[in-house]
Design a protein around this motif. Structure first.
Motif, PDB file in Angstrom:
ATOM      1  N   LEU A 203      63.735 -59.195 -57.878  1.00 54.78           N
ATOM      2  CA  LEU A 203      62.484 -59.862 -58.216  1.00 54.78           C
ATOM      3  C   LEU A 203      62.028 -59.615 -59.652  1.00 54.78           C
ATOM      4  CD1 LEU A 203      60.863 -61.693 -56.375  1.00 54.78           C
ATOM      5  CD2 LEU A 203      59.266 -59.811 -55.991  1.00 54.78           C
ATOM      6  N   LYS A 204      62.545 -58.587 -60.260  1.00 57.14           N
ATOM      7  CA  LYS A 204      62.127 -58.310 -61.640  1.00 57.14           C
ATOM      8  C   LYS A 204      62.551 -59.429 -62.592  1.00 57.14           C
ATOM      9  CE  LYS A 204      66.102 -55.552 -63.264  1.00 57.14           C
ATOM     10  NZ  LYS A 204      67.026 -55.879 -62.184  1.00 57.14           N
ATOM     11  N   ASP A 205      63.509 -60.265 -62.171  1.00 52.84           N
ATOM     12  CA  ASP A 205      63.951 -61.394 -62.979  1.00 52.84           C
ATOM     13  C   ASP A 205      63.164 -62.669 -62.685  1.00 52.84           C
ATOM     14  OD1 ASP A 205      65.980 -59.948 -64.308  1.00 52.84           O
ATOM     15  OD2 ASP A 205      67.287 -60.146 -62.570  1.00 52.84           O
ATOM     16  N   ASN A 206      62.185 -62.559 -61.745  1.00 53.98           N
ATOM     17  CA  ASN A 206      61.320 -63.701 -61.437  1.00 53.98           C
ATOM     18  C   ASN A 206      59.999 -63.511 -62.160  1.00 53.98           C
ATOM     19  OD1 ASN A 206      59.022 -64.979 -59.894  1.00 53.98           O
ATOM     20  ND2 ASN A 206      60.704 -65.850 -58.731  1.00 53.98           N
ATOM     21  N   SER A 207      59.625 -64.481 -62.965  1.00 53.01           N
ATOM     22  CA  SER A 207      58.410 -64.346 -63.782  1.00 53.01           C
ATOM     23  C   SER A 207      57.263 -65.213 -63.274  1.00 53.01           C
ATOM     24  CB  SER A 207      58.723 -64.721 -65.237  1.00 53.01           C
ATOM     25  OG  SER A 207      59.199 -66.064 -65.310  1.00 53.01           O
ATOM     26  N   HIS A 208      57.347 -65.677 -62.026  1.00 54.68           N
ATOM     27  CA  HIS A 208      56.337 -66.600 -61.517  1.00 54.68           C
ATOM     28  C   HIS A 208      55.556 -66.061 -60.319  1.00 54.68           C
ATOM     29  CE1 HIS A 208      57.985 -69.754 -64.117  1.00 54.68           C
ATOM     30  NE2 HIS A 208      59.170 -69.329 -63.743  1.00 54.68           N
ATOM     31  N   LEU A 209      56.185 -65.231 -59.489  1.00 54.03           N
ATOM     32  CA  LEU A 209      55.516 -64.712 -58.305  1.00 54.03           C
ATOM     33  C   LEU A 209      54.351 -63.806 -58.706  1.00 54.03           C
ATOM     34  CD1 LEU A 209      55.917 -64.855 -55.170  1.00 54.03           C
ATOM     35  CD2 LEU A 209      56.985 -62.606 -55.355  1.00 54.03           C
ATOM     36  N   ALA A 210      53.154 -64.109 -58.194  1.00 57.46           N
ATOM     37  CA  ALA A 210      51.960 -63.347 -58.578  1.00 57.46           C
ATOM     38  C   ALA A 210      51.460 -62.434 -57.474  1.00 57.46           C
ATOM     39  CB  ALA A 210      50.849 -64.309 -58.992  1.00 57.46           C
ATOM     40  N   SER A 211      51.710 -62.794 -56.213  1.00 56.45           N
ATOM     41  CA  SER A 211      51.193 -62.001 -55.096  1.00 56.45           C
ATOM     42  C   SER A 211      52.312 -61.701 -54.107  1.00 56.45           C
ATOM     43  CB  SER A 211      50.055 -62.758 -54.391  1.00 56.45           C
ATOM     44  OG  SER A 211      49.606 -62.052 -53.261  1.00 56.45           O
ATOM     45  N   LEU A 212      52.502 -60.420 -53.804  1.00 56.39           N
ATOM     46  CA  LEU A 212      53.570 -59.990 -52.891  1.00 56.39           C
ATOM     47  C   LEU A 212      53.008 -59.006 -51.878  1.00 56.39           C
ATOM     48  CD1 LEU A 212      56.560 -59.785 -52.039  1.00 56.39           C
ATOM     49  CD2 LEU A 212      56.830 -57.997 -53.779  1.00 56.39           C
ATOM     50  N   ASN A 213      53.208 -59.314 -50.598  1.00 55.44           N
ATOM     51  CA  ASN A 213      52.723 -58.450 -49.522  1.00 55.44           C
ATOM     52  C   ASN A 213      53.913 -57.888 -48.742  1.00 55.44           C
ATOM     53  OD1 ASN A 213      51.420 -57.148 -47.434  1.00 55.44           O
ATOM     54  ND2 ASN A 213      50.072 -58.864 -46.927  1.00 55.44           N
ATOM     55  N   LEU A 214      54.115 -56.576 -48.861  1.00 53.63           N
ATOM     56  CA  LEU A 214      55.175 -55.875 -48.133  1.00 53.63           C
ATOM     57  C   LEU A 214      54.586 -54.858 -47.154  1.00 53.63           C
ATOM     58  CD1 LEU A 214      57.706 -55.197 -51.040  1.00 53.63           C
ATOM     59  CD2 LEU A 214      57.979 -56.830 -49.171  1.00 53.63           C
ATOM     60  N   GLN A 215      53.351 -55.065 -46.770  1.00 53.96           N
ATOM     61  CA  GLN A 215      52.657 -54.116 -45.904  1.00 53.96           C
ATOM     62  C   GLN A 215      53.406 -53.860 -44.595  1.00 53.96           C
ATOM     63  OE1 GLN A 215      48.481 -54.984 -45.222  1.00 53.96           O
ATOM     64  NE2 GLN A 215      48.586 -54.146 -43.155  1.00 53.96           N
ATOM     65  N   ASP A 216      53.376 -52.606 -44.160  1.00 56.91           N
ATOM     66  CA  ASP A 216      53.940 -52.188 -42.884  1.00 56.91           C
ATOM     67  C   ASP A 216      55.409 -52.534 -42.712  1.00 56.91           C
ATOM     68  OD1 ASP A 216      52.813 -51.045 -40.131  1.00 56.91           O
ATOM     69  OD2 ASP A 216      51.160 -51.439 -41.495  1.00 56.91           O
ATOM     70  N   ASN A 217      56.207 -52.122 -43.666  1.00 59.09           N
ATOM     71  CA  ASN A 217      57.645 -52.287 -43.570  1.00 59.09           C
ATOM     72  C   ASN A 217      58.382 -50.952 -43.621  1.00 59.09           C
ATOM     73  OD1 ASN A 217      58.888 -55.161 -43.546  1.00 59.09           O
ATOM     74  ND2 ASN A 217      57.111 -55.359 -44.876  1.00 59.09           N
ATOM     75  N   GLY A 218      57.650 -49.873 -43.607  1.00 59.02           N
ATOM     76  CA  GLY A 218      58.292 -48.571 -43.615  1.00 59.02           C
ATOM     77  C   GLY A 218      58.931 -48.190 -44.931  1.00 59.02           C
ATOM     78  N   ILE A 219      58.373 -48.687 -46.039  1.00 59.45           N
ATOM     79  CA  ILE A 219      58.962 -48.361 -47.346  1.00 59.45           C
ATOM     80  C   ILE A 219      58.123 -47.336 -48.101  1.00 59.45           C
ATOM     81  CG2 ILE A 219      60.018 -50.629 -47.541  1.00 59.45           C
ATOM     82  CD1 ILE A 219      57.818 -51.418 -49.479  1.00 59.45           C
ATOM     83  N   GLY A 220      56.979 -46.932 -47.523  1.00 60.98           N
ATOM     84  CA  GLY A 220      56.149 -45.931 -48.174  1.00 60.98           C
ATOM     85  C   GLY A 220      55.285 -46.523 -49.274  1.00 60.98           C
TER      86      GLY A 220
END
Length: 245
Positions: A203-220
């Motif tokens: 995703l670091k190569d994507n310059s358009h995504l503004a909002s990302l929700n990864l809540q409750d996936n066990g990644i800390g």
């Protein structure tokens, strides 16, 4: 020469309602609210909790193939299952629908495949809600392929599914080539540290995504991958990685 009798017959010939006709062919009772909404040219139709089932979705798909007025359609919680495949195919043709909510419909793998295929052809849809459909890595991988070719979708909700590390990596790879998506929710899936690391690296190569929700996936809430991502991303303004126990 024009035949006056034929012209008069054509004028008197009843207009076939695609929805009612599809219901008749499928052997189901039309939903009067939807039928009336279509007839009156409504642009926003909410049809949640109507128990449409697969055949009810197929009848609505028949309408979407030719309809030019419906821009917002909510079909959430209707047990659509494999009927989502027909909806996906109809939206390859439809050019006016902007918002579609298919959340909580127990969509099948076939439905996921057709919806993913639709993304490669549809140029009008901006918001797509696929929350709570038990989608896993296979469906996520298919959707990622569709996103590579899509240039209109701005918001995608894949929360409350069963997407794991493989699906997360596929979606990350798909978003490299996508320049339209602004908001993505993968909350409450099964993505762990490895999947999140790979996803954020892509995703670091994507310059358009503004909002990302990864809540409750066990990644800390902390981690090297997240820190590196935030250091390199120029577009993300909202990032949710909360984990409730």
């Amino acid at each position: 020469d024009l035949n006056i009798d034929n012209i008069e017959k054509a004028r008197k010939k009843p207009v076939i309602d695609p929805y009612v006709n599809a219901c008749r062919v499928l052997g189901i009772v039309p939903v009067s609210f939807f039928a009336n909404s279509v007839k009156s040219g409504e642009s926003q139709i909410t049809l949640k909790h109507h128990g449409l089932g697969p055949r009810g979705a197929q009848a609505i798909a028949a309408v979407l193939e030719t309809n030019t007025t419906i821009t917002h359609l909510d079909l959430s919680d209707n047990w659509i299952e494999q009927g989502g495949a027909t909806l996906g195919r109809s939206l390859q043709i439809n050019r006016v629908l902007v918002h579609l909510d298919l959340s909580n419909n127990k969509l099948s793998l076939q439905s996921g495949a057709e919806i993913a295929e639709m993304l490669a052809f549809n140029g009008s849809l901006k918001t797509l809600n696929l929350k709570g459909n038990a989608f896993g890595d296979k469906e996520a991988t298919l959707l990622a392929e569709g996103l590579k070719q899509n240039s209109s979708l701005e918001s995608l909700d894949l929360s409350y599914n069963h997407i794991g590390d493989l699906g997360a990596n596929a979606l990350g790879a798909g978003l490299i080539a996508n320049d339209s998506l602004r908001e993505l929710s993968l909350a409450w899936n099964e993505i762990r540290v490895r999947g999140a690391t790979g996803f954020l690296n892509y995703l670091k190569d994507n310059s358009h995504l503004a909002s990302l929700n990864l809540q409750d996936n066990g990644i800390g809430e902390t981690g090297q991958a997240v820190s590196m991502f935030l250091g390199k991303s120029n577009s993300i303004t909202v990032l949710n990685i909360r984990f409730f126990t």
